[in-house]
Design an enzyme around this catalytic site. Structure first.
Site, PDB file in Angstrom:
ATOM      1  N   HIS A 188     -12.342  12.840 -78.305  1.00 22.83           N
ATOM      2  CA  HIS A 188     -12.071  13.558 -79.380  1.00 22.83           C
ATOM      3  C   HIS A 188     -10.383  13.993 -79.714  1.00 22.83           C
ATOM      4  O   HIS A 188      -9.986  14.003 -80.492  1.00 22.83           O
ATOM      5  CB  HIS A 188     -12.922  14.464 -79.749  1.00 22.83           C
ATOM      6  CG  HIS A 188     -14.344  13.967 -79.877  1.00 22.83           C
ATOM      7  ND1 HIS A 188     -14.908  13.186 -80.697  1.00 22.83           N
ATOM      8  CD2 HIS A 188     -15.607  14.638 -79.067  1.00 22.83           C
ATOM      9  CE1 HIS A 188     -16.038  13.243 -80.374  1.00 22.83           C
ATOM     10  NE2 HIS A 188     -16.459  13.816 -79.640  1.00 22.83           N
ATOM     11  N   ASP A 222     -14.748   6.715 -86.139  1.00 21.40           N
ATOM     12  CA  ASP A 222     -15.726   6.702 -85.252  1.00 21.40           C
ATOM     13  C   ASP A 222     -15.251   5.802 -83.815  1.00 21.40           C
ATOM     14  O   ASP A 222     -14.187   5.172 -83.966  1.00 21.40           O
ATOM     15  CB  ASP A 222     -16.935   5.802 -85.742  1.00 21.40           C
ATOM     16  CG  ASP A 222     -18.245   5.917 -85.096  1.00 21.40           C
ATOM     17  OD1 ASP A 222     -18.289   6.903 -84.109  1.00 21.40           O
ATOM     18  OD2 ASP A 222     -18.939   5.066 -85.230  1.00 21.40           O
ATOM     19  N   ARG A 260     -25.532  17.229 -82.063  1.00 18.74           N
ATOM     20  CA  ARG A 260     -24.822  16.671 -80.727  1.00 18.74           C
ATOM     21  C   ARG A 260     -25.043  17.873 -79.881  1.00 18.74           C
ATOM     22  O   ARG A 260     -25.223  18.925 -80.381  1.00 18.74           O
ATOM     23  CB  ARG A 260     -23.309  16.334 -80.905  1.00 18.74           C
ATOM     24  CG  ARG A 260     -23.264  15.043 -81.785  1.00 18.74           C
ATOM     25  CD  ARG A 260     -21.923  14.509 -81.803  1.00 18.74           C
ATOM     26  NE  ARG A 260     -21.824  13.276 -82.444  1.00 18.74           N
ATOM     27  CZ  ARG A 260     -21.063  12.149 -82.379  1.00 18.74           C
ATOM     28  NH1 ARG A 260     -19.986  12.484 -81.442  1.00 18.74           N
ATOM     29  NH2 ARG A 260     -20.956  11.152 -83.019  1.00 18.74           N
ATOM     30  N   LEU A 284       1.070  13.129-100.354  1.00 15.74           N
ATOM     31  CA  LEU A 284      -0.081  12.765-100.103  1.00 15.74           C
ATOM     32  C   LEU A 284      -1.015  13.575 -99.990  1.00 15.74           C
ATOM     33  O   LEU A 284      -0.873  14.668 -99.758  1.00 15.74           O
ATOM     34  CB  LEU A 284       0.123  12.174 -98.492  1.00 15.74           C
ATOM     35  CG  LEU A 284      -1.066  11.691 -98.020  1.00 15.74           C
ATOM     36  CD1 LEU A 284      -1.721  10.322 -98.631  1.00 15.74           C
ATOM     37  CD2 LEU A 284      -1.025  11.489 -96.484  1.00 15.74           C
TER      38      LEU A 284
HETATM   39  C1  IPE Z   1     -20.047   9.144 -88.321  1.00 18.33           C
HETATM   40  O1  IPE Z   1     -20.048   8.691 -87.013  1.00 18.33           O
HETATM   41  C2  IPE Z   1     -19.256  10.546 -88.513  1.00 18.33           C
HETATM   42  C3  IPE Z   1     -17.787  10.672 -88.431  1.00 18.33           C
HETATM   43  C4  IPE Z   1     -17.077   9.673 -87.832  1.00 18.33           C
HETATM   44  C5  IPE Z   1     -17.420  11.933 -88.532  1.00 18.33           C
HETATM   45  P1  IPE Z   1     -21.207   9.041 -86.343  1.00 18.33           P
HETATM   46  O2  IPE Z   1     -20.843   8.559 -84.797  1.00 18.33           O
HETATM   47  O3  IPE Z   1     -21.876  10.391 -86.336  1.00 18.33           O
HETATM   48  O4  IPE Z   1     -22.201   8.156 -86.809  1.00 18.33           O
HETATM   49  P2  IPE Z   1     -23.704   7.525 -86.500  1.00 18.33           P
HETATM   50  O5  IPE Z   1     -24.619   8.444 -86.118  1.00 18.33           O
HETATM   51  O6  IPE Z   1     -23.157   6.639 -85.027  1.00 18.33           O
HETATM   52  O7  IPE Z   1     -24.200   6.966 -87.628  1.00 18.33           O
HETATM   53  C1  IPE Z   2     -16.174   9.906 -83.945  1.00 12.79           C
HETATM   54  O1  IPE Z   2     -16.540   9.558 -82.783  1.00 12.79           O
HETATM   55  C2  IPE Z   2     -16.008  11.518 -83.890  1.00 12.79           C
HETATM   56  C3  IPE Z   2     -17.093  12.335 -84.453  1.00 12.79           C
HETATM   57  C4  IPE Z   2     -18.374  11.678 -85.118  1.00 12.79           C
HETATM   58  C5  IPE Z   2     -17.186  13.599 -84.764  1.00 12.79           C
HETATM   59  P1  IPE Z   2     -17.903   9.556 -82.075  1.00 12.79           P
HETATM   60  O2  IPE Z   2     -17.876  10.734 -81.070  1.00 12.79           O
HETATM   61  O3  IPE Z   2     -18.865   9.407 -83.030  1.00 12.79           O
HETATM   62  O4  IPE Z   2     -17.585   8.430 -81.092  1.00 12.79           O
HETATM   63  P2  IPE Z   2     -18.680   7.475 -80.353  1.00 12.79           P
HETATM   64  O5  IPE Z   2     -19.282   6.737 -81.752  1.00 12.79           O
HETATM   65  O6  IPE Z   2     -19.694   8.086 -79.642  1.00 12.79           O
HETATM   66  O7  IPE Z   2     -18.220   6.445 -79.435  1.00 12.79           O
HETATM   67 MG    MG Z   3     -20.036   7.524 -83.330  1.00 12.79          MG
END
Ligand code: IPE
Ligand code: IPE
Ligand code: MG
Length: 258
Positions: free
Chosen positions: A30, A13, A64, A124
């Site tokens: 990303h 995240d 999203r 792995l």
């Molecule tokens: C969790 O992250 C999912 C992934 C890292 C793939 P999110 O950014 O979607 O989680 P929430 O919405 O903050 O809980």
């Molecule tokens: C995790 O990073 C990737 C996915 C959930 C796909 P985020 O996109 O959730 O990044 P933040 O939480 O908005 O910073």
């Molecule tokens: Mg996130």
């Protein structure tokens, strides 16, 4: 002191915030995140980890903006197309867990191909969770158990039988779960499988989580005492304590409360 875990799961995240801090579009975050997957897979391989499971896209991430979802799908496809040859050479076995039926046919076929191409590798075990949700996993497992033996009652379903139908049936439960990005929640990741997992949260955003950060998480894991419901003393003397309730246990009365 624990030895190294054999299975680490990571909620990757913080890509969006990593980009925002640098006044860049979320997609750049990303892309950097995808590059970091490469790095951490290498690091995991180097420390001799057996299983690495990465949360790449949750069943809720479809909420999203369409542009972002489309960029994430593109990065996943590119990752599969560019990394599989190297995985084959490095002995990495790739699995993808989650409901892949929602993906575009091209992405589905690349996933199938990548799994086939690496199925005989014995190094792995890399598992990517994509369109994955822990609740979906448990429900799907219950339904699959029932479908496999329609004559049996759900009363006969026990944890071990259910686990055989989870998407992670071939993997041990993770001993360590790492979440980057500063949030302390599971966000519908491996709900069943993390019942006794050590949970490690770091403020580092995923693109900044490097080899040193992984080493720090491993060191933290090494200091945890894993009790599995027992007392410290039992763990220290590694007594073979009963796992299930003791039959005919005498109930002590007259203990002063407070
Ligand atoms: C969790 O992250 C999912 C992934 C890292 C793939 P999110 O950014 O979607 O989680 P929430 O919405 O903050 O809980
Ligand atoms: C995790 O990073 C990737 C996915 C959930 C796909 P985020 O996109 O959730 O990044 P933040 O939480 O908005 O910073
Ligand atoms: Mg996130």
């Amino acid at each position: 002191m624990n030895t190294h875990p054999q299975h680490i799961a990571i909620i990757m995240d913080g890509n969006g915030r990593w980009a925002k801090k640098r006044l860049m579009p979320r997609t750049v975050g990303h892309a950097r995140g995808a590059a970091n997957v490469r790095q951490i897979v290498k690091a995991a391989h180097a420390v001799g980890l057996r299983y690495l499971t990465l949360f790449a896209f949750s069943s809720e991430n479809w909420r999203r903006p369409p542009d972002e979802v489309s960029a994430l799908m593109g990065l996943f496809l590119q990752y599969l197309e560019s990394e599989v040859a190297e995985m084959k050479a490095a002995g990495i076995r790739l699995r993808v867990i989650g409901d892949r039926s929602a993906f575009a046919p091209l992405l589905q076929s690349r996933i199938d191909q990548a799994e086939r191409d690496t199925a005989h590798n014995t190094g792995l075990n890399l598992t990517i969770a994509a369109n994955y949700g822990g609740q979906w996993d448990v429900l799907t497992a219950v339904r699959a158990w029932q479908a496999a033996q329609p004559d049996r009652s759900l009363q006969e379903l026990d944890p071990a039988a259910l686990a055989k139908h989870l998407s992670t049936a071939d993997l041990p439960d993770p001993e360590l779960l790492i979440r980057t990005g500063g949030e302390s929640r599971i966000s519908n990741f491996l709900l069943w499988q993390t019942a006794y997992t050590e949970l490690y949260f770091t403020d580092l955003h995923w693109p900044d989580f490097d080899d040193a950060a992984l080493a720090k998480a491993l060191q933290w894991y090494g200091q945890r005492v894993r009790r599995f419901g027992r007392t410290d003393e039992q763990v220290q003397h590694s007594s073979a304590a009963e796992h299930s309730p003791t039959p005919n246990l005498v109930i002590q009365k007259g203990i002063k409360i407070g």
